[in-house]
Motif scaffolding. Structure first.
Motif, PDB file in Angstrom:
ATOM      1  N   MET A   1       0.851  -1.169   0.000  1.00  0.00           N
ATOM      2  CA  MET A   1       0.000   0.000   0.000  1.00  0.00           C
ATOM      3  C   MET A   1       0.901   1.238   0.000  1.00  0.00           C
ATOM      4  SD  MET A   1      -2.824   0.843   2.826  1.00  0.00           S
ATOM      5  CE  MET A   1      -4.194   1.699   2.206  1.00  0.00           C
ATOM      6  N   LYS A   2       0.610   2.191  -0.869  1.00  0.00           N
ATOM      7  CA  LYS A   2       1.417   3.403  -0.963  1.00  0.00           C
ATOM      8  C   LYS A   2       0.783   4.543  -0.176  1.00  0.00           C
ATOM      9  CE  LYS A   2       3.214   2.239  -5.481  1.00  0.00           C
ATOM     10  NZ  LYS A   2       3.280   2.634  -6.885  1.00  0.00           N
ATOM     11  N   ALA A   3       1.637   5.395   0.350  1.00  0.00           N
ATOM     12  CA  ALA A   3       1.155   6.531   1.133  1.00  0.00           C
ATOM     13  C   ALA A   3       0.251   7.443   0.311  1.00  0.00           C
ATOM     14  CB  ALA A   3       2.336   7.311   1.700  1.00  0.00           C
ATOM     15  N   ASN A   4       0.490   7.539  -1.001  1.00  0.00           N
ATOM     16  CA  ASN A   4      -0.324   8.436  -1.828  1.00  0.00           C
ATOM     17  C   ASN A   4      -1.746   7.917  -2.039  1.00  0.00           C
ATOM     18  OD1 ASN A   4       0.081   6.425  -3.715  1.00  0.00           O
ATOM     19  ND2 ASN A   4       1.133   7.723  -5.190  1.00  0.00           N
ATOM     20  N   GLU A   5      -2.047   6.723  -1.552  1.00  0.00           N
ATOM     21  CA  GLU A   5      -3.405   6.188  -1.611  1.00  0.00           C
ATOM     22  C   GLU A   5      -4.217   6.587  -0.380  1.00  0.00           C
ATOM     23  OE1 GLU A   5      -3.285   1.936  -2.144  1.00  0.00           O
ATOM     24  OE2 GLU A   5      -1.635   2.104  -3.556  1.00  0.00           O
ATOM     25  N   LEU A   6      -3.558   7.242   0.579  1.00  0.00           N
ATOM     26  CA  LEU A   6      -4.187   7.545   1.864  1.00  0.00           C
ATOM     27  C   LEU A   6      -4.406   9.033   2.056  1.00  0.00           C
ATOM     28  CD1 LEU A   6      -1.965   5.187   4.021  1.00  0.00           C
ATOM     29  CD2 LEU A   6      -4.328   4.788   3.320  1.00  0.00           C
ATOM     30  N   ARG A   7      -5.279   9.342   3.014  1.00  0.00           N
ATOM     31  CA  ARG A   7      -5.503  10.705   3.471  1.00  0.00           C
ATOM     32  C   ARG A   7      -5.301  10.715   4.973  1.00  0.00           C
ATOM     33  NH1 ARG A   7     -10.577  11.752   3.508  1.00  0.00           N
ATOM     34  NH2 ARG A   7     -10.273  13.956   3.746  1.00  0.00           N
ATOM     35  N   VAL A  12      -5.473   2.295   8.950  1.00  0.00           N
ATOM     36  CA  VAL A  12      -4.651   1.272   8.306  1.00  0.00           C
ATOM     37  C   VAL A  12      -4.276   0.216   9.337  1.00  0.00           C
ATOM     38  CG1 VAL A  12      -3.677   2.800   6.546  1.00  0.00           C
ATOM     39  CG2 VAL A  12      -2.509   2.538   8.751  1.00  0.00           C
ATOM     40  N   GLU A  13      -3.853  -0.923   8.841  1.00  0.00           N
ATOM     41  CA  GLU A  13      -3.342  -1.973   9.716  1.00  0.00           C
ATOM     42  C   GLU A  13      -1.823  -1.874   9.734  1.00  0.00           C
ATOM     43  OE1 GLU A  13      -3.368  -6.800   9.987  1.00  0.00           O
ATOM     44  OE2 GLU A  13      -5.044  -5.802   9.006  1.00  0.00           O
ATOM     45  N   GLN A  14      -1.258  -1.713  10.919  1.00  0.00           N
ATOM     46  CA  GLN A  14       0.189  -1.625  11.076  1.00  0.00           C
ATOM     47  C   GLN A  14       0.792  -3.019  11.144  1.00  0.00           C
ATOM     48  OE1 GLN A  14       1.181   2.150  13.600  1.00  0.00           O
ATOM     49  NE2 GLN A  14      -0.309   0.924  14.710  1.00  0.00           N
ATOM     50  N   PRO A  15       2.038  -3.173  10.699  1.00  0.00           N
ATOM     51  CA  PRO A  15       2.654  -4.507  10.695  1.00  0.00           C
ATOM     52  C   PRO A  15       2.679  -5.181  12.066  1.00  0.00           C
ATOM     53  CG  PRO A  15       3.979  -2.958   9.452  1.00  0.00           C
ATOM     54  CD  PRO A  15       2.893  -2.168  10.109  1.00  0.00           C
ATOM     55  N   ASN A  16       2.921  -4.433  13.144  1.00  0.00           N
ATOM     56  CA  ASN A  16       3.074  -5.065  14.456  1.00  0.00           C
ATOM     57  C   ASN A  16       2.084  -4.599  15.510  1.00  0.00           C
ATOM     58  OD1 ASN A  16       5.393  -6.458  13.546  1.00  0.00           O
ATOM     59  ND2 ASN A  16       6.563  -4.586  13.794  1.00  0.00           N
ATOM     60  N   ASP A  17       1.303  -3.575  15.227  1.00  0.00           N
ATOM     61  CA  ASP A  17       0.522  -2.914  16.274  1.00  0.00           C
ATOM     62  C   ASP A  17      -0.980  -2.903  16.070  1.00  0.00           C
ATOM     63  OD1 ASP A  17       2.112  -2.191  18.335  1.00  0.00           O
ATOM     64  OD2 ASP A  17       2.469  -0.148  17.677  1.00  0.00           O
ATOM     65  N   GLY A  18      -1.525  -3.683  15.193  1.00  0.00           N
ATOM     66  CA  GLY A  18      -2.961  -3.619  14.964  1.00  0.00           C
ATOM     67  C   GLY A  18      -3.328  -2.439  14.074  1.00  0.00           C
ATOM     68  N   VAL A  19      -4.472  -1.826  14.329  1.00  0.00           N
ATOM     69  CA  VAL A  19      -4.937  -0.730  13.480  1.00  0.00           C
ATOM     70  C   VAL A  19      -4.598   0.621  14.097  1.00  0.00           C
ATOM     71  CG1 VAL A  19      -6.783  -2.086  12.455  1.00  0.00           C
ATOM     72  CG2 VAL A  19      -7.252  -0.728  14.481  1.00  0.00           C
ATOM     73  N   ALA A  20      -4.425   1.620  13.227  1.00  0.00           N
ATOM     74  CA  ALA A  20      -4.128   2.979  13.691  1.00  0.00           C
ATOM     75  C   ALA A  20      -4.602   3.978  12.646  1.00  0.00           C
ATOM     76  CB  ALA A  20      -2.641   3.155  13.935  1.00  0.00           C
ATOM     77  N   ARG A  21      -4.805   5.206  13.102  1.00  0.00           N
ATOM     78  CA  ARG A  21      -5.246   6.287  12.226  1.00  0.00           C
ATOM     79  C   ARG A  21      -4.019   7.049  11.707  1.00  0.00           C
ATOM     80  NH1 ARG A  21     -10.363   9.627  12.502  1.00  0.00           N
ATOM     81  NH2 ARG A  21     -10.945   8.043  13.980  1.00  0.00           N
ATOM     82  N   VAL A  22      -4.013   7.368  10.425  1.00  0.00           N
ATOM     83  CA  VAL A  22      -2.923   8.135   9.818  1.00  0.00           C
ATOM     84  C   VAL A  22      -2.992   9.574  10.325  1.00  0.00           C
ATOM     85  CG1 VAL A  22      -2.004   9.015   7.631  1.00  0.00           C
ATOM     86  CG2 VAL A  22      -2.890   6.673   7.759  1.00  0.00           C
ATOM     87  N   THR A  23      -1.878  10.076  10.856  1.00  0.00           N
ATOM     88  CA  THR A  23      -1.833  11.448  11.362  1.00  0.00           C
ATOM     89  C   THR A  23      -0.984  12.358  10.484  1.00  0.00           C
ATOM     90  OG1 THR A  23       0.019  10.918  12.823  1.00  0.00           O
ATOM     91  CG2 THR A  23      -2.209  10.744  13.748  1.00  0.00           C
ATOM     92  N   ALA A  24      -0.126  11.775   9.641  1.00  0.00           N
ATOM     93  CA  ALA A  24       0.698  12.572   8.728  1.00  0.00           C
ATOM     94  C   ALA A  24       1.152  11.686   7.576  1.00  0.00           C
ATOM     95  CB  ALA A  24       1.912  13.141   9.451  1.00  0.00           C
ATOM     96  N   ILE A  25       1.334  12.299   6.422  1.00  0.00           N
ATOM     97  CA  ILE A  25       1.889  11.603   5.268  1.00  0.00           C
ATOM     98  C   ILE A  25       3.189  12.323   4.949  1.00  0.00           C
ATOM     99  CG2 ILE A  25       1.546  10.986   2.853  1.00  0.00           C
ATOM    100  CD1 ILE A  25      -1.512  11.027   3.510  1.00  0.00           C
ATOM    101  N   LEU A  26       4.297  11.630   5.158  1.00  0.00           N
ATOM    102  CA  LEU A  26       5.606  12.267   5.079  1.00  0.00           C
ATOM    103  C   LEU A  26       6.188  12.258   3.678  1.00  0.00           C
ATOM    104  CD1 LEU A  26       6.897  10.709   8.375  1.00  0.00           C
ATOM    105  CD2 LEU A  26       5.880  12.966   8.047  1.00  0.00           C
ATOM    106  N   ASN A  27       5.986  11.183   2.957  1.00  0.00           N
ATOM    107  CA  ASN A  27       6.418  11.079   1.565  1.00  0.00           C
ATOM    108  C   ASN A  27       5.686   9.895   0.953  1.00  0.00           C
ATOM    109  OD1 ASN A  27       7.954   8.660   2.145  1.00  0.00           O
ATOM    110  ND2 ASN A  27       9.500   9.994   3.055  1.00  0.00           N
ATOM    111  N   ASP A  28       6.083   9.487  -0.253  1.00  0.00           N
ATOM    112  CA  ASP A  28       5.364   8.401  -0.930  1.00  0.00           C
ATOM    113  C   ASP A  28       5.478   7.059  -0.223  1.00  0.00           C
ATOM    114  OD1 ASP A  28       4.416  10.061  -2.846  1.00  0.00           O
ATOM    115  OD2 ASP A  28       5.914   9.540  -4.352  1.00  0.00           O
ATOM    116  N   LEU A  29       6.454   6.916   0.661  1.00  0.00           N
ATOM    117  CA  LEU A  29       6.688   5.618   1.273  1.00  0.00           C
ATOM    118  C   LEU A  29       6.492   5.578   2.782  1.00  0.00           C
ATOM    119  CD1 LEU A  29       9.869   4.594  -0.726  1.00  0.00           C
ATOM    120  CD2 LEU A  29       7.529   3.864  -1.115  1.00  0.00           C
ATOM    121  N   GLN A  30       6.249   6.719   3.414  1.00  0.00           N
ATOM    122  CA  GLN A  30       6.174   6.703   4.871  1.00  0.00           C
ATOM    123  C   GLN A  30       5.018   7.557   5.370  1.00  0.00           C
ATOM    124  OE1 GLN A  30       9.440   8.416   7.212  1.00  0.00           O
ATOM    125  NE2 GLN A  30       9.490   6.493   8.347  1.00  0.00           N
TER     126      GLN A  30
END
Length: 113
Positions: A1-7, A12-30
């Motif tokens: 999943m790419k960061a540019n697909e999100l707002r 999203v589902e995090q690899p190790n922590d369950g689900v979380a809300r996106v608070t910032a989009i830093l670049n295309d990959l993070q």
């Protein structure tokens, strides 16, 4: 999943922590969530009937859900909405959030997972 697909505000589902809300989009990959920075390896959350109901949608019948005059339909392979005479697949929570925002004149979908 790419960061540019999100707002900001998408879930999203995090690899190790369950689900979380996106608070910032830093670049295309993070992206940043409430708990950590994560990279492109975050996963989308599959959309379910339970999530639709948690988000305040009303179930009109076996296949139809509505909130603020915006309709979502259950199909054999997931959920869809109508947009300009075509069906748009809503396989994931972030897509539901995106399409709800654009079809309700900028209203954010309130959702707690």
């Amino acid at each position: 999943m790419k960061a540019n697909e999100l707002r900001i505000g998408n879930w999203v589902e995090q690899p190790n922590d369950g689900v979380a809300r996106v608070t910032a989009i830093l670049n295309d990959l993070q992206i940043k969530t409430e708990t950590e920075y994560i990279d492109k390896y975050c996963r989308p959350i599959p959309l379910t009937e339970e999530i639709l109901l948690k988000a305040g949608f009303i179930k009109l019948d076996k296949y139809t859900f509505v909130k603020n005059k915006w309709f979502v339909y259950k199909r054999k392979r997931g959920f869809v909405t109508a947009s300009k005479k075509r069906e748009v697949k809503l396989d994931y929570v972030h897509l539901l959030q995106k399409w709800y925002y654009f079809n309700t004149n900028g209203e954010e979908l309130e959702l707690q997972l």
